[in-house]
Write a protein that holds these residues in place. Sequence first.
Motif, PDB file in Angstrom:
ATOM      1  N   ARG A  74       0.832  -1.205   0.000  1.00 33.81           N
ATOM      2  CA  ARG A  74       0.000   0.000   0.000  1.00 33.81           C
ATOM      3  C   ARG A  74       0.871   1.261   0.000  1.00 33.81           C
ATOM      4  O   ARG A  74       0.599   2.226  -0.733  1.00 33.81           O
ATOM      5  CB  ARG A  74      -0.924  -0.014   1.221  1.00 33.81           C
ATOM      6  CG  ARG A  74      -1.908  -1.186   1.233  1.00 33.81           C
ATOM      7  CD  ARG A  74      -2.881  -1.086   2.412  1.00 33.81           C
ATOM      8  NE  ARG A  74      -3.722  -2.274   2.454  1.00 33.81           N
ATOM      9  CZ  ARG A  74      -3.529  -3.315   3.269  1.00 33.81           C
ATOM     10  NH1 ARG A  74      -2.520  -3.306   4.138  1.00 33.81           N
ATOM     11  NH2 ARG A  74      -4.322  -4.373   3.230  1.00 33.81           N
ATOM     12  N   ILE A 104      -4.831  -3.055  -5.340  1.00 38.66           N
ATOM     13  CA  ILE A 104      -4.556  -1.962  -4.412  1.00 38.66           C
ATOM     14  C   ILE A 104      -4.289  -0.708  -5.236  1.00 38.66           C
ATOM     15  O   ILE A 104      -3.390  -0.683  -6.085  1.00 38.66           O
ATOM     16  CB  ILE A 104      -3.359  -2.302  -3.508  1.00 38.66           C
ATOM     17  CG1 ILE A 104      -3.679  -3.564  -2.696  1.00 38.66           C
ATOM     18  CG2 ILE A 104      -3.020  -1.130  -2.592  1.00 38.66           C
ATOM     19  CD1 ILE A 104      -2.503  -4.125  -1.930  1.00 38.66           C
ATOM     20  N   GLY A 108      -3.545   3.546  -2.124  1.00 35.38           N
ATOM     21  CA  GLY A 108      -3.419   2.511  -1.109  1.00 35.38           C
ATOM     22  C   GLY A 108      -4.721   1.834  -0.735  1.00 35.38           C
ATOM     23  O   GLY A 108      -4.717   0.894   0.062  1.00 35.38           O
TER      24      GLY A 108
END
Length: 241
Positions: A74, A104, A108
């Motif tokens: 992330r 992702i 994030g």
Amino acid sequence: MDPMMLAAAQFAPLAGDIEANVRTIAGLVREAGAAGARVVVFAELSLTGYDTALIRQNPALVLTEDDPRLDPVREACRAAGAAAVVNGPVRGGGPYPGLTTLVIGPDGSLLTRYDKRHLFHGDERSTFTAGTADGRFELDGLRFALATCYDNRFPELAERAAADGCAVYLASSMLEAGNDSFETVYPERARVFGLYVALGNSLGPSEVGEGGGMAGIWGPDGGRLADAGPEKPGFVLAEVG
């Protein structure tokens, strides 16, 4: 709509070592993002390595959608401004985890989850719960479809993707060296349905053989736009859209 730079990645996952694999994935996301990539696609079970027996024996290898072990990915996505398409065993609503792709996003956040619909053989079927829905997400106005390895043997997935307005079809796979899919499946899905097709694949040993690499991207005419070759870890880039 401006073209988007897409990266198809390959490396040799370490069986059962999520932390090490996450570090590798995060590093590749940062490198690909620095090279202009907006999306980076990785192999099937890139988070754990392709070892279904190990996954069955070790419940700690099953992740959650918000698993803190994915925080380095992330953070890399936020730093690189790129989305990461990663795959592993992820807890869901079935008796077993899904064989799951998590996308992702560049901020994030989780853009989507896709659980492999067509499980390959008995070991997969005794380890994972098959998905029932197609995988989709949008980024910068471009629509993406998701598929995982054996899924790609079923052309109706790509047909539905094209009918649903997708321009790019992302395939997270574990293909051994010499697998005929490199020539008979991925370029055909691109050519027949007018899609960009991106393959993330593995290197190194796995339960189904030595990873064949050759991650890459095909254009809507079925021609190869990028090929990472059969040996070196890393990624290749191509414009899509």
